[in-house]
Design an enzyme around this catalytic site. Structure first.
Site, mmCIF file in Angstrom:
data_model
loop_
_atom_site.group_PDB
_atom_site.id
_atom_site.type_symbol
_atom_site.label_atom_id
_atom_site.label_comp_id
_atom_site.label_asym_id
_atom_site.label_seq_id
_atom_site.Cartn_x
_atom_site.Cartn_y
_atom_site.Cartn_z
ATOM 1 C CG HIS A 83 -5.295 -2.584 -0.384
ATOM 2 N ND1 HIS A 83 -4.564 -1.981 -1.377
ATOM 3 C CD2 HIS A 83 -4.894 -2.006 0.782
ATOM 4 C CE1 HIS A 83 -3.762 -1.081 -0.840
ATOM 5 N NE2 HIS A 83 -3.937 -1.080 0.468
ATOM 6 C CG ASP A 85 -6.151 -2.759 -4.138
ATOM 7 O OD1 ASP A 85 -6.954 -2.080 -3.469
ATOM 8 O OD2 ASP A 85 -4.939 -2.809 -3.897
ATOM 9 C CB SER A 99 -0.957 -0.040 1.193
ATOM 10 O OG SER A 99 -1.972 0.932 1.068
#
Length: 618
Positions: free
Chosen positions: A594, A562, A477
């Site tokens: 994600h 995601d 991320s």
């Protein structure tokens, strides 16, 4: 890469299914419930509380596995959440523990369900947030566990989150302001234009938005409990009389934010506060609760166990607690504490196989950044290796409004076990260290937040423990973004970079995302940058803008579903790397979102990470 005295830990042990997770006592005190694999997939198991060996599986997921579940106070219903391949369109499923019947309570395509509230005083009612009518907003629905009927009880006037009391009454919510600040509404009058038409109960400036929130009401409904950094550096705990607004300060620290508040299950008043420093620090507001925690710690000390203690009190009789102990140098240990006799009964560890291996403990460190700011972090050193001239991996946390804490970290264990120093920095912008430090990260993506990572590395190189010529950077991320920035902006510092689900273009990142993330846009503009007025800055801070400067190998990894960092973020950096003939590898997982949840995918990823690091850090 590791010493002969330290056996290699298999990927299946670190990244496969855990043996057990999140045990709970049922509200009536008769059942032990936990997550464990069934046919290779995490599911919910139930056993008599005094006979855990008689457990039976009660859910039958065959996908990514169950990770979020709860027990209802009707003493027969279990709920769990499940999405489709990581798309975060969560559905609520109900299991009747008496009949075995299972049903989906929110069977809506493309809709995200959020469990908002359920308690002992309303045993057959669950409040659920659903965005089925307006994708950008979650309305509040009441779910009747007896009939299965969903009834809307509050239409969302523009709230980011809801505030609900113990009688399951919707008392208000929070709404973001255009400048990135926040308005908190309690029992607001109805206005034709939504919350903006009603005066807020609390106006929260931009610099305090991350550290301020109402965490709940006392049982009598007369007081609420507020975490707030307004008027101070760090988040403090207040008790507030709702009718008058009178505040009583209950707990504070001049530097560290309140991380967690332990509430009395009956009165719903605070009994303890936890501050996450290098290690957890507890402040007890209730003497009897403090004595119980002291007994638990005493029992652990007799076994020479040093770890952070976390408590779950779901038994309505208040006799049995489940206890999790994080030592950092071994698997998470789970116990049942019996308040009647003060005994601590061991249940199991989260991964039995880990007990055979020598693990490494995260060690805190601090340094002064180039502008004099004190920055904290952790290093996990290879066990048995001399701390001189080691190869290292800077492992960057996501968020970025989060932080590394003392914990069992399987990535750190893998890296240390393979002979690398794992460096985890709580760079400016990280939470937990007060609002001044957090707000130093505003609009510093790719700038001061990144140079904190470089300064941490310089600090470890200067004392001789890390070899500057053998350093990688990796993360998920925001951490993936930082890895790409490391490759593009400072290609001579790192020898390779690993990006998992990281954005490569801040402009496309801020323009994308699921509709229900739209209320966060003003926050993102204030903390990352405003695409309308700061477009040039955002592009300059994007790794894609300097892809031609990349000279080191890059591993890019992405989940196809995601909704936070869409697949396009990976595809555009991979396309640019390929067009320029720059060294890279790309792994796309079609059944992930994600991050990676499926054990097989996790093992595939970490096998690629290990091979990639061995090739480029040798």
């Amino acid at each position: 890469m590791t010493t002969e005295a330290v056996p290699l830990i298999p990927h299946s042990v670190l990244f496969g299914n855990p043996s057990y997770l999140v045990p709970e006592i049922s509200p009536d005190g008769t059942r032990l419930v936990y997550l464990a694999p069934d046919d290779g997939v995490l599911n919910v198991w139930v056993a008599p509380v005094d006979r855990p060996e008689e457990a039976t599986v009660v859910t039958h997921d065959r996908g990514r596995g169950i990770r979020t579940y709860g027990l209802c106070h009707d003493d027969r219903t279990l709920f769990y959440l499940r999405d489709e391949n990581g798309d975060e369109s969560w559905r609520v499923y109900l299991v009747d523990l008496v009949s075995g019947e299972e049903r989906c309570a929110t069977p809506f395509d493309g809709v995200q369900a959020r469990v908002l509230a359920h308690n002992r005083w309303h045993p057959t009612t669950v409040l659920i947030g659903l965005n089925k009518d307006r994708p950008g907003l979650h309305d509040v629905y009441s779910l009747d566990l007896v009939t299965g009927r969903l009834t809307m009880v509050a239409e969302n006037p523009g709230y980011l989150s809801w505030i609900i009391d113990t009688d399951l009454r919707v008392r208000g919510g929070t709404a973001m302001k255009p400048d990135g600040g926040m308005s908190v509404f309690l029992d607001p009058p109805q206005g034709p234009d939504g919350p903006q038409d009603a005066p807020p109960w609390l106006d929260v400036p931009y610099e305090d938005a991350v550290g301020t929130r109402v965490i709940g009401f006392s049982r009598d409904g007369a007081t609420c409990h507020l975490l707030s950094s307004i008027g101070a550096n760090a988040g403090r705990l207040f008790e507030v009389e709702v009718a008058t607004g009178r505040r009583t300060l209950l707990a504070e620290d001049p530097v560290y934010d309140v991380k967690q508040v332990e509430m009395d299950p009956v009165s719903r008043r605070p009994q303890a506060v936890l501050f996450a420093k290098d290690r957890d620090e507890w402040v007890f507001l209730d003497e009897e609760f403090g004595k119980d925690v002291g007994r638990i710690r005493g029992e652990l000390a007799l076994q020479a166990i040093d770890g952070e203690v976390y408590i779950d009190r779901t038994d309505r009789t208040e006799r049995l607690w489940t206890v999790s102990v994080v030592t950092g140098a071994g698997p998470v240990l789970y116990y049942v504490y019996d308040r009647a006799d003060g005994r601590l009964r061991y249940l199991f560890s989260h991964q039995n196989e880990l007990e055979r291996y020598r693990l490494a403990r995260m060690e805190p460190f601090e340094f002064s950044a180039r502008d004099g700011v004190t920055v904290h972090g952790y290093v996990t050193w290879p066990p048995g290796a001399e701390r001189r001239g080691l190869p290292a991996v800077v492992n960057v946390h996501g968020g970025p409004w989060a932080r590394h804490t003392f914990a069992f970290d399987e990535e750190a264990q893998l890296l240390a076990n393979r002979g690398y120093a794992c460096v985890q920095v709580n760079f400016r912008g990280s939470t937990g260290y007060g609002k001044h430090f957090r707000n130093l990260g505003a609009k510093q993506w790719g700038a001061a937040m990144q140079t904190d990572l470089l300064d941490a590395l310089d600090h470890l190189v200067a004392d001789g423990s890390v070899d500057a010529s053998r350093v990688a950077i990796m993360g998920c991320s925001y951490g993936g973004y930082a890895a790409l920035v490391g490759a593009a902006f400072t290609p001579t510092v790192f020898t390779c970079a690993i990006d998992l689900c990281g954005p490569s273009n801040l402009l496309t990142l801020l323009a994308a995302g699921a509709p229900y993330r739209a209320p966060l846009r003003s926050f993102m503009s204030a903390h990352v940058g405003d695409p309308q007025t700061e477009r040039d800055m955002l592009w300059e801070r994007s790794p894609l803008s300097r892809v031609e400067d990349i000279r080191i190998p890059v591993l890019v990894v992405q989940g196809a579903n995601d909704v936070r960092v869409p697949q396009e973020e990976a595809e555009q950096i991979v396309a640019a790397l390929a067009a320029k003939g720059l060294p890279h590898e790309y792994l796309l997982f079609p059944d992930e979102g994600h991050g990676l949840a499926r054990p097989g995918n996790r093992q595939t990823y970490y096998a690629a990470v290990e091979r990639f690091l061995a090739e480029h850090l040798a």
